[in-house]
Design an enzyme around this catalytic site. Structure first.
Site, PDB file in Angstrom:
ATOM      1  N   LYS A  45      43.744  34.155  37.918  1.00  0.00           N
ATOM      2  CA  LYS A  45      43.713  32.960  37.076  1.00  0.00           C
ATOM      3  C   LYS A  45      45.111  32.433  36.787  1.00  0.00           C
ATOM      4  O   LYS A  45      45.320  31.222  36.719  1.00  0.00           O
ATOM      5  CB  LYS A  45      42.973  33.231  35.774  1.00  0.00           C
ATOM      6  CG  LYS A  45      43.676  34.137  34.794  1.00  0.00           C
ATOM      7  CD  LYS A  45      42.899  34.266  33.501  1.00  0.00           C
ATOM      8  CE  LYS A  45      43.577  35.227  32.542  1.00  0.00           C
ATOM      9  NZ  LYS A  45      44.925  34.804  32.159  1.00  0.00           N
ATOM     10  N   THR A  46      46.097  33.337  36.622  1.00  0.00           N
ATOM     11  CA  THR A  46      47.465  32.877  36.358  1.00  0.00           C
ATOM     12  C   THR A  46      48.008  32.108  37.555  1.00  0.00           C
ATOM     13  O   THR A  46      48.680  31.083  37.403  1.00  0.00           O
ATOM     14  CB  THR A  46      48.384  34.078  36.042  1.00  0.00           C
ATOM     15  OG1 THR A  46      47.849  34.788  34.921  1.00  0.00           O
ATOM     16  CG2 THR A  46      49.795  33.608  35.718  1.00  0.00           C
ATOM     17  N   ASP A 231      44.790  28.596  28.730  1.00  0.00           N
ATOM     18  CA  ASP A 231      44.516  29.910  29.311  1.00  0.00           C
ATOM     19  C   ASP A 231      43.739  30.737  28.296  1.00  0.00           C
ATOM     20  O   ASP A 231      43.831  30.515  27.087  1.00  0.00           O
ATOM     21  CB  ASP A 231      45.848  30.591  29.649  1.00  0.00           C
ATOM     22  CG  ASP A 231      45.666  31.847  30.483  1.00  0.00           C
ATOM     23  OD1 ASP A 231      44.558  32.064  31.004  1.00  0.00           O
ATOM     24  OD2 ASP A 231      46.648  32.604  30.615  1.00  0.00           O
ATOM     25  N   GLU A 232      42.962  31.711  28.762  1.00  0.00           N
ATOM     26  CA  GLU A 232      42.188  32.611  27.896  1.00  0.00           C
ATOM     27  C   GLU A 232      41.341  31.819  26.896  1.00  0.00           C
ATOM     28  O   GLU A 232      41.295  32.116  25.702  1.00  0.00           O
ATOM     29  CB  GLU A 232      43.134  33.568  27.144  1.00  0.00           C
ATOM     30  CG  GLU A 232      44.065  34.362  28.013  1.00  0.00           C
ATOM     31  CD  GLU A 232      43.384  35.503  28.760  1.00  0.00           C
ATOM     32  OE1 GLU A 232      42.142  35.579  28.716  1.00  0.00           O
ATOM     33  OE2 GLU A 232      44.094  36.306  29.391  1.00  0.00           O
ATOM     34  N   GLN A 262      35.556  38.853  28.770  1.00  0.00           N
ATOM     35  CA  GLN A 262      36.749  39.441  28.167  1.00  0.00           C
ATOM     36  C   GLN A 262      37.044  38.845  26.787  1.00  0.00           C
ATOM     37  O   GLN A 262      38.181  38.891  26.315  1.00  0.00           O
ATOM     38  CB  GLN A 262      37.952  39.257  29.090  1.00  0.00           C
ATOM     39  CG  GLN A 262      37.826  39.985  30.418  1.00  0.00           C
ATOM     40  CD  GLN A 262      39.077  39.869  31.255  1.00  0.00           C
ATOM     41  OE1 GLN A 262      40.097  40.514  30.988  1.00  0.00           O
ATOM     42  NE2 GLN A 262      39.027  39.045  32.287  1.00  0.00           N
ATOM     43  N   ARG A 613      41.554  47.101  33.751  1.00  0.00           N
ATOM     44  CA  ARG A 613      43.027  47.192  33.815  1.00  0.00           C
ATOM     45  C   ARG A 613      43.443  48.075  34.993  1.00  0.00           C
ATOM     46  O   ARG A 613      44.589  48.031  35.435  1.00  0.00           O
ATOM     47  CB  ARG A 613      43.620  47.805  32.538  1.00  0.00           C
ATOM     48  CG  ARG A 613      43.362  47.069  31.221  1.00  0.00           C
ATOM     49  CD  ARG A 613      43.635  45.602  31.287  1.00  0.00           C
ATOM     50  NE  ARG A 613      42.424  44.879  31.605  1.00  0.00           N
ATOM     51  CZ  ARG A 613      42.387  43.619  32.056  1.00  0.00           C
ATOM     52  NH1 ARG A 613      43.516  42.972  32.272  1.00  0.00           N
ATOM     53  NH2 ARG A 613      41.254  43.009  32.324  1.00  0.00           N
TER      54      ARG A 613
END
Length: 749
Positions: A45-46, A231-232, A262, A613
């Protein structure tokens, strides 16, 4: 939901410098209206977000200052800006990129005069807020036992996150507690305004109020921002949602990226519905789903998918990966939390002997309180580690004292900072004098610092009068330096010299005092480096950066340290080897959330975040018994493990013995264990003996008898902090009480 087929005939030139899969490329190039990108863990996504901004600047000729890009952390914003500059081949100037809080602070400082504030307003951190709410509650004659300050702050925060002002609810009927909260809320806001200060929630809500209530300003910023990117997005609260909607109303160009799986911050106001209802709020939204994971092995991903699939409130998606190989996920049962910590530490020590880098290993837990045993075990094995989210450098008393001086230089109306350092270092200003000055400054309608610097109370005699004269002289000289645009480093150095702050520690000449001196010197080093990196910026910019920095912003992944952090802190990070510890009912999920299904789903998302993670190896562990709240409690495996098929992990039962061998060495007959078919009950718990918790593990405990080479025999009567920051109050045989840092105390028992 509209089709995700791209209308662009060819890839823009700027995208030649970045590798994107077909869905990622479509998301970057689409420009016909609102966009929602569901980006699963590790799906890039980044990369999509940075490529999108580069695309807008290069191919759509949008100026950097016309882009509003909100990120989850300032660290992420810095990394994204660096990537964008690489993609476009030019330095970025004017781009609005950062956290919602930092972007709102920037906007509010620009427009401060529109709502009666100075551009140099202070930003109160959690400790400042607590100090202020205690003062307000005392003035309103509230009992802290029935109206705990933290409970009041939490209730006020909920109002602010919903953008509800005190006047909106002041006359509404409610319980006695609700009425008192509103009364405190009103007084608290009045006090913040008098001090020209805002708390974190104000930065968001005041920005919303400003744009809502000032049509001219709203139109100006809607015209300025041609694109709003977030973002997020799954972790935005109501105030952030309002802000995005207000800013995007002008252009309709809004691009949000997030993953409902998330969403783990409901406890601080985040609303998962913001992302799930995005299409309703922004008609004509085009939805993209990023489902190809580039981070984790197939085994880890299958395990993580099995964790999250039981949630009912989520968008339909399934992550997949092309990464083959990698070992099976391991689920391990231990006798107790001491054995868990010792065994995980043994496994890490063994991995390091095989040339695995410490930076590639992380231990993740539900609460910070779980870290102590792991810290003890790793230290015993001389394994370097860093604890993320413990007491930060800027939370230490000596650093907060220095910061209070600097904040007061920028904003003399900041009473919280003034009261903190009025008699620091000691200058004879006692509590009675302090209270008198506060009362007199109120009557004079001045802040405490302004009153002291402009008035010489005739009623004061002796040390207090001399101390006030010293304080007045120090602040006058420091304020002159600010007016002369002294650098942050120079201002701090002058403050230390004028106040004699370090003299007390130098005269004490103890190990604890020397550690405090080292910390202050490190602050000077940080200021010197910051000044070099931010030429032309003043102390106000440094203070804002410190105020808004999160634990992750301050964390740097180092080659020589294992990372330990909570699952909340770990979001957005990745490690080759991950240990998710304490996977037990009562911990994960938290016992407090047992009765609320929506909270249980968030706890499940928390485990999912921890599992995703991991890049190469993942181990989850649970114990039969755990030392909690001063007692030994029987524990059962987390209910979240029961939904996972036995084919997706290897189960290892180490509850019957203390493992000395490498944790990952497979037993001669590896046991497969299906939690659902063989639920753990209290009958499986091994007998507990107090001696199992050895002195080496506990290290220090309340009531423990110790001997100090200087002060003699004593008893520990209080312990605070942990690890290198553990402090103890010891009652010695001569009746004296000493506060000592554990790492310097050198006790014998």
């Amino acid at each position: 939901m509209t089709s995700t087929t791209s209308n662009s005939a060819a890839s823009p030139n700027v995208l030649n410098n970045v590798v994107l899969n077909p869905v990622q490329k479509e998301a970057v190039m689409y420009d016909a209206g609102p966009q929602l990108v569901f980006a699963g863990a590790g799906t890039g996504k980044t990369r999509v977000l940075t490529a999108k901004i580069a695309f807008l600047i290069r191919q759509k000729s949008i100026l950097p200052q016309q882009i509003f890009a909100a990120t989850f952390t300032n660290k992420a914003a810095r990394e994204m800006q660096a990537r964008i500059e690489t993609l476009i081949g030019l330095p970025l100037k004017g781009l609005w990129i950062g956290t919602f809080h930092s972007l709102c602070a920037r906007l509010l400082r620009r427009e401060a005069l529109h709502f009666g504030y100075s551009p140099s307003f202070s930003i109160f951190d959690a400790a400042d807020q607590l100090s202020l709410i205690k003062k307000v509650a005392k003035e309103l004659q509230l009992d802290e036992r029935t109206m705990p300050p933290k409970t009041l702050l939490s209730a006020i925060s909920r109002y602010k996150n919903a953008c509800v002002k005190p006047l909106d609810v002041i006359n509404k009927q409610g319980s006695y507690f609700e009425q008192e909260v509103v009364r405190v809320y009103s007084a608290y806001q009045d006090s913040l305004r008098r001090q020209q200060a805002m708390d974190f929630d104000d930065l968001l809500s005041q920005c919303v109020y400003l744009l809502r209530e000032n049509e001219e300003l709203r139109r100006r910023y809607q015209s300025l921002f041609k694109y709003v990117l977030v973002d997020e997005y799954q972790d935005t609260n109501l105030a952030q949602f309002y802000l995005v909607r207000l800013l995007a109303e002008g252009s309709g160009r809004v691009f949000v990226v997030g993953d409902d799986d998330q969403s783990i911050y409901a406890w601080r106001g985040a609303q998962i519905d913001n992302i799930l209802s995005f299409e309703k709020v922004f008609p004509g939204t085009k939805v993209f789903k990023l489902e190809q994971n580039y981070r984790s092995t197939e085994a880890i991903l299958h395990f993580a998918n099995a964790v999250i699939v039981s949630n009912t409130v989520r968008a339909e998606k399934t992550l997949w990966t092309g990464k083959k190989g990698g070992g099976s996920v391991i689920v391990t049962r231990y006798r107790d939390d001491r054995v868990e910590a010792e065994s995980v530490s043994d496994a890490i020590k063994s991995a390091l002997s095989r040339k695995v880098l410490p930076r590639d290993i992380a231990i993740l837990f539900r609460t910070n309180a779980q870290s102590r045993l792991f810290e003890d075990s790793l230290r015993k094995r001389k394994v370097p580690y860093v604890l993320v989210g413990g007491m930060s450098f800027y939370e230490r008393k000596e650093i907060k004292d220095c910061i209070a001086y600097l904040r007061l230089c920028v904003n003399p109306k900041d009473d919280i900072s003034c009261e903190r350092i009025l008699n620091v270092p000691p200058r004879g200003i006692g509590d009675k004098t302090h209270e008198m000055l506060v009362d007199e400054s109120r009557l004079a309608n001045k802040s405490l610092c302004e009153y002291i610097c402009s008035t010489e109370p005739s009623s004061l005699l002796g040390r207090a009068q001399k101390g006030l004269a010293q304080f007045r002289e120090i602040m006058t000289l420091l304020l002159d330096l600010v007016a002369e645009h002294a650098s942050p480093h120079q201002l701090c150095a002058e403050m230390l010299a004028l106040s004699g702050y370090l003299t007390v520690f130098e005269e004490e000449n103890s190990e604890e005092a020397n550690a405090r001196i080292e910390n202050v010197n490190e602050l000077l080093n940080a200021l010197a480096i910051w000044t070099e990196d931010n030429l032309g910026k003043g102390i106000d910019a440094f203070l804002e950066e410190v105020s808004l920095a999160s634990d992750i912003d301050r964390w740097e992944q180092k080659d020589d340290a294992v990372s330990m952090m909570t699952l909340h802190c770990a979001k957005g990070l990745e490690f080759k080897n991950v240990f998710v510890v304490g996977c037990e009912d009562g911990i994960l999920p938290s016992r407090q959330n047992f009765e609320d299904e929506s909270k249980i789903e968030e706890e499940r998302r928390l485990l999912y975040v921890g599992c995703t993670r991991a890049m190469e190896n993942l181990e989850c562990s649970h114990t039969d018994q755990r030392f909690r709240f001063g007692n030994v409690l029987a524990m059962a495996p987390s209910r979240f493990l029961s939904s996972i098929s036995q084919d997706l992990y290897t189960y290892i039962d180490k509850s019957a013995f203390f493992p000395r061998e490498e944790l990952r060495a497979a037993p001669s007959a590896p046991a497969r264990y299906n939690v659902q078919k063989q639920p753990m009950t209290n009958e499986h718990v091994q007998p507990f003996h107090p001696d199992d918790f050895s002195q080496d593990t506990v290290h220090y405990r309340m009531g423990q008898q110790i001997s100090h080479k200087l002060y003699g025999r004593g008893k520990i009567v209080n312990i605070s902090g942990f690890g290198d920051d553990m402090r103890m109050t010891v009652l010695f045989a001569d009746g004296s009480r000493k506060k000592l840092m554990a790492k310097f105390a050198d006790f014998t028992t």
